[in-house]
Design a protein around this motif. Sequence first.
Motif, PDB file in Angstrom:
ATOM      1  N   TYR A 180      18.408   1.063   9.490  1.00  0.00           N
ATOM      2  CA  TYR A 180      16.990   0.690   9.529  1.00  0.00           C
ATOM      3  C   TYR A 180      16.726  -0.473   8.576  1.00  0.00           C
ATOM      4  O   TYR A 180      17.462  -0.698   7.625  1.00  0.00           O
ATOM      5  N   ARG A 181      15.661  -1.194   8.905  1.00  0.00           N
ATOM      6  CA  ARG A 181      15.239  -2.285   8.021  1.00  0.00           C
ATOM      7  C   ARG A 181      14.027  -1.812   7.245  1.00  0.00           C
ATOM      8  O   ARG A 181      13.024  -1.419   7.831  1.00  0.00           O
ATOM      9  N   GLN A 182      14.137  -1.861   5.923  1.00  0.00           N
ATOM     10  CA  GLN A 182      13.023  -1.419   5.087  1.00  0.00           C
ATOM     11  C   GLN A 182      11.855  -2.388   5.235  1.00  0.00           C
ATOM     12  O   GLN A 182      12.041  -3.610   5.088  1.00  0.00           O
ATOM     13  N   PRO A 183      10.672  -1.862   5.504  1.00  0.00           N
ATOM     14  CA  PRO A 183       9.543  -2.770   5.766  1.00  0.00           C
ATOM     15  C   PRO A 183       9.074  -3.561   4.555  1.00  0.00           C
ATOM     16  O   PRO A 183       8.525  -4.644   4.700  1.00  0.00           O
ATOM     17  N   ASP A 184       9.291  -3.040   3.347  1.00  0.00           N
ATOM     18  CA  ASP A 184       8.774  -3.771   2.177  1.00  0.00           C
ATOM     19  C   ASP A 184       9.785  -4.779   1.635  1.00  0.00           C
ATOM     20  O   ASP A 184       9.419  -5.889   1.250  1.00  0.00           O
ATOM     21  N   THR A 185      11.053  -4.434   1.636  1.00  0.00           N
ATOM     22  CA  THR A 185      12.069  -5.343   1.085  1.00  0.00           C
ATOM     23  C   THR A 185      12.791  -6.136   2.176  1.00  0.00           C
ATOM     24  O   THR A 185      13.483  -7.101   1.871  1.00  0.00           O
ATOM     25  N   PHE A 186      12.683  -5.708   3.430  1.00  0.00           N
ATOM     26  CA  PHE A 186      13.403  -6.286   4.577  1.00  0.00           C
ATOM     27  C   PHE A 186      14.906  -6.069   4.481  1.00  0.00           C
ATOM     28  O   PHE A 186      15.677  -6.683   5.209  1.00  0.00           O
ATOM     29  N   LYS A 187      15.349  -5.225   3.549  1.00  0.00           N
ATOM     30  CA  LYS A 187      16.787  -4.952   3.446  1.00  0.00           C
ATOM     31  C   LYS A 187      17.216  -4.003   4.556  1.00  0.00           C
ATOM     32  O   LYS A 187      16.440  -3.124   4.957  1.00  0.00           O
ATOM     33  N   VAL A 188      18.458  -4.174   5.006  1.00  0.00           N
ATOM     34  CA  VAL A 188      18.998  -3.281   6.022  1.00  0.00           C
ATOM     35  C   VAL A 188      19.749  -2.156   5.311  1.00  0.00           C
ATOM     36  O   VAL A 188      20.585  -2.415   4.441  1.00  0.00           O
ATOM     37  N   LYS A 189      19.418  -0.917   5.683  1.00  0.00           N
ATOM     38  CA  LYS A 189      20.014   0.246   5.029  1.00  0.00           C
ATOM     39  C   LYS A 189      20.783   1.083   6.048  1.00  0.00           C
ATOM     40  O   LYS A 189      20.410   1.127   7.224  1.00  0.00           O
ATOM     41  N   PHE A 190      21.817   1.725   5.559  1.00  0.00           N
ATOM     42  CA  PHE A 190      22.578   2.675   6.374  1.00  0.00           C
ATOM     43  C   PHE A 190      22.516   4.029   5.688  1.00  0.00           C
ATOM     44  O   PHE A 190      22.624   4.117   4.464  1.00  0.00           O
ATOM     45  N   LEU A 191      22.338   5.064   6.486  1.00  0.00           N
ATOM     46  CA  LEU A 191      22.282   6.416   5.928  1.00  0.00           C
ATOM     47  C   LEU A 191      23.146   7.324   6.792  1.00  0.00           C
ATOM     48  O   LEU A 191      22.899   7.465   8.002  1.00  0.00           O
ATOM     49  N   ASN A 192      24.141   7.923   6.149  1.00  0.00           N
ATOM     50  CA  ASN A 192      24.973   8.886   6.872  1.00  0.00           C
ATOM     51  C   ASN A 192      24.127  10.116   7.211  1.00  0.00           C
ATOM     52  O   ASN A 192      23.377  10.611   6.375  1.00  0.00           O
ATOM     53  N   LEU A 193      24.262  10.590   8.440  1.00  0.00           N
ATOM     54  CA  LEU A 193      23.471  11.744   8.883  1.00  0.00           C
ATOM     55  C   LEU A 193      24.397  12.881   9.282  1.00  0.00           C
ATOM     56  O   LEU A 193      25.419  12.651   9.932  1.00  0.00           O
ATOM     57  N   SER A 194      24.004  14.081   8.931  1.00  0.00           N
ATOM     58  CA  SER A 194      24.709  15.254   9.462  1.00  0.00           C
ATOM     59  C   SER A 194      24.302  15.394  10.933  1.00  0.00           C
ATOM     60  O   SER A 194      23.270  14.846  11.354  1.00  0.00           O
ATOM     61  N   PRO A 195      25.102  16.126  11.718  1.00  0.00           N
ATOM     62  CA  PRO A 195      24.711  16.322  13.123  1.00  0.00           C
ATOM     63  C   PRO A 195      23.307  16.903  13.246  1.00  0.00           C
ATOM     64  O   PRO A 195      22.558  16.526  14.138  1.00  0.00           O
ATOM     65  N   PHE A 196      22.950  17.801  12.343  1.00  0.00           N
ATOM     66  CA  PHE A 196      21.613  18.393  12.415  1.00  0.00           C
ATOM     67  C   PHE A 196      20.525  17.342  12.239  1.00  0.00           C
ATOM     68  O   PHE A 196      19.579  17.246  13.037  1.00  0.00           O
ATOM     69  N   PHE A 197      20.657  16.518  11.182  1.00  0.00           N
ATOM     70  CA  PHE A 197      19.606  15.526  10.940  1.00  0.00           C
ATOM     71  C   PHE A 197      19.626  14.414  11.998  1.00  0.00           C
ATOM     72  O   PHE A 197      18.573  13.846  12.312  1.00  0.00           O
ATOM     73  N   ALA A 198      20.795  14.113  12.533  1.00  0.00           N
ATOM     74  CA  ALA A 198      20.846  13.135  13.629  1.00  0.00           C
ATOM     75  C   ALA A 198      20.080  13.667  14.833  1.00  0.00           C
ATOM     76  O   ALA A 198      19.299  12.950  15.470  1.00  0.00           O
ATOM     77  N   TRP A 199      20.302  14.937  15.140  1.00  0.00           N
ATOM     78  CA  TRP A 199      19.596  15.562  16.264  1.00  0.00           C
ATOM     79  C   TRP A 199      18.096  15.594  15.991  1.00  0.00           C
ATOM     80  O   TRP A 199      17.278  15.235  16.839  1.00  0.00           O
ATOM     81  N   LEU A 200      17.749  16.028  14.787  1.00  0.00           N
ATOM     82  CA  LEU A 200      16.328  16.155  14.429  1.00  0.00           C
ATOM     83  C   LEU A 200      15.613  14.803  14.535  1.00  0.00           C
ATOM     84  O   LEU A 200      14.525  14.689  15.113  1.00  0.00           O
ATOM     85  N   LEU A 201      16.257  13.780  13.991  1.00  0.00           N
ATOM     86  CA  LEU A 201      15.638  12.457  13.989  1.00  0.00           C
ATOM     87  C   LEU A 201      15.507  11.913  15.416  1.00  0.00           C
ATOM     88  O   LEU A 201      14.487  11.299  15.769  1.00  0.00           O
ATOM     89  N   SER A 202      16.540  12.124  16.225  1.00  0.00           N
ATOM     90  CA  SER A 202      16.457  11.676  17.625  1.00  0.00           C
ATOM     91  C   SER A 202      15.319  12.395  18.330  1.00  0.00           C
ATOM     92  O   SER A 202      14.584  11.797  19.110  1.00  0.00           O
ATOM     93  N   ARG A 203      15.190  13.667  18.028  1.00  0.00           N
ATOM     94  CA  ARG A 203      14.174  14.484  18.693  1.00  0.00           C
ATOM     95  C   ARG A 203      12.773  14.029  18.304  1.00  0.00           C
ATOM     96  O   ARG A 203      11.913  13.883  19.162  1.00  0.00           O
ATOM     97  N   VAL A 204      12.553  13.808  16.999  1.00  0.00           N
ATOM     98  CA  VAL A 204      11.195  13.414  16.592  1.00  0.00           C
ATOM     99  C   VAL A 204      10.895  11.969  17.021  1.00  0.00           C
ATOM    100  O   VAL A 204       9.748  11.611  17.245  1.00  0.00           O
ATOM    101  N   LYS A 205      11.948  11.189  17.181  1.00  0.00           N
ATOM    102  CA  LYS A 205      11.737   9.794  17.601  1.00  0.00           C
ATOM    103  C   LYS A 205      11.284   9.743  19.056  1.00  0.00           C
ATOM    104  O   LYS A 205      10.486   8.899  19.443  1.00  0.00           O
ATOM    105  N   ASP A 206      11.830  10.655  19.851  1.00  0.00           N
ATOM    106  CA  ASP A 206      11.551  10.617  21.283  1.00  0.00           C
ATOM    107  C   ASP A 206      10.326  11.424  21.684  1.00  0.00           C
ATOM    108  O   ASP A 206      10.030  11.548  22.865  1.00  0.00           O
TER     109      ASP A 206
END
Lengths: 245, 272
Positions: free
Chosen positions: A176-202
């Motif tokens: 993701y790109r941080q909206p205030d700094t414009f820096k690109v960040k990477f965050l390792n996700l567990s399968p649970f949080f990957a699923w959760l984030l995909s679900r809330v995104k959709d």
Amino acid sequence: MKDQTIEQQQLLAAYCRNGVDVEILGTTDGRLHNYRRLVFNVVRDALSSTYPLTYNLLEINEWEDLCKSFFSDHKCQDPQVWRMPFELIKYVQEFKVDLTKKYPQLIELLHFEWLEVEYYMMPDQKFPEEKTKDLWTSPWQLNPESEIMHLTYPVHLKNARFISRSDQGMYFCLIYRQPDTFKVKFLNLSPFFAWLLSRVKDSSVALSEMGQEIEDAFNISDPEALKENIRPFFEKLVADGMVVT
Amino acid sequence: MAEFVGIGYRKDFGNAFLECAEMQPAFIEVAPENWIEVGGYWKNELRKVADKYPIFNHGLSLSIGSPDPVDFDFLEKVKRFQSEWDVKIYSEHLSYSKCDNAHLYDLLPIPFRQDAVDHVSERIQRVQDFLGRKLVIEIVSYYTPVAAEMSEVDFINAILDKADCELLFDINNIYVNGFNHNYDPKGFIDSLDLSRVKYIHMAGHDKVSDDLIIDTHGQPIIDPVFDLFEYSIGKLNGPVPVLLERDFNIPELTELAQELNHLEAICQNVWK
């Protein structure tokens, strides 16, 4: 234009791409090679600066050969030179089986590196006007400048030189790109949080309404335990501008 | 603030550009290819710079001399960019950088031939019609002619006349070409249709051997090029914008500002 004029232009362009000596009408002795050098330097520099990790992973001659064969065999399509390196990924996938066999992590590494450039440069996306009021009772409003990478090699966690076939698995990485700094960040996700984030995104559903779904997927039935599990992750996403509050 | 002289804006300048008190150009120039559909940090930076200075465009990928068709999809993006950023001048290179459907990302010399004059002129006219503005074409530096049947200056004048376009008078390029191809730059300038000059570029170069200069924009401008500049602008009908280009070996901004101010002083002396 006359065929002969076009032909001379084509000969020069082909020479710049493949470096194979050529006879071109009316050229000054010993000067033509400057074009090949200057043109190829631009391409190699663009590739090296986009893919520094891949550059470090490959042997020097492998990288040089890759740059040369890519520019010679592939017709670069993008008029913007900084976007051109994206075309290398498909080229490697289709034509560089020797490299992908030797380096099974190569394609994912290239994607990973390209996404960093793409997210840093991408046009500004429209952020949701609505805010996330609460982690449990309101839908999460997410930074639209983000996506989840599904990986089979941990290119976001380990130096690519130390990744081997034994590392093969299921990995998720949020970019993701941080909206205030414009820096690109990477965050390792567990399968649970990957699923959760995909679900809330959709969806526009609050977690409180997803209890049964979560229970089915991960066998977690206690809402309070679930909330406490999610809270640090949520707070991290809020702090990084990934969840809009 | 300078009245005549602008600078090629580089991402390498970073935040220091707007903070450098000595650096007060009349305008900035950017390559649209480096900024089209770019957001985030760099768009934010460009917005800050654009709030202070007018923007000129100097394109890299139009490939006006190519045998390939003009890429109007790309040109549409250029047009939108120029509208969004209120771009004052759009210049491009009298060269080709795409052939056989492959981009080359550098400037190749067009054969100095009548059929190329006709081909390029027709394309310039189509581009001008599409954009609704005059194209300002740059005389490029070159290291060997290719299949030439006419002189370089006749080739350029014929295109200016037939395409009814404007000229980017790159004085360093004329110096470089004079050195590389053994002609007198002043004689070349005297033969050019200077009534078409809309814009001037100035830059440094690298002499790589006894008989070859490469147009790197990686060194300070040398005195003979300053002299040629003074000679040239005195022959124009009136003032035009002048750009200082520096693409490699970027020095401290204060050093670039000195070079810019030197150019400005020459302009003030000749045009005031």
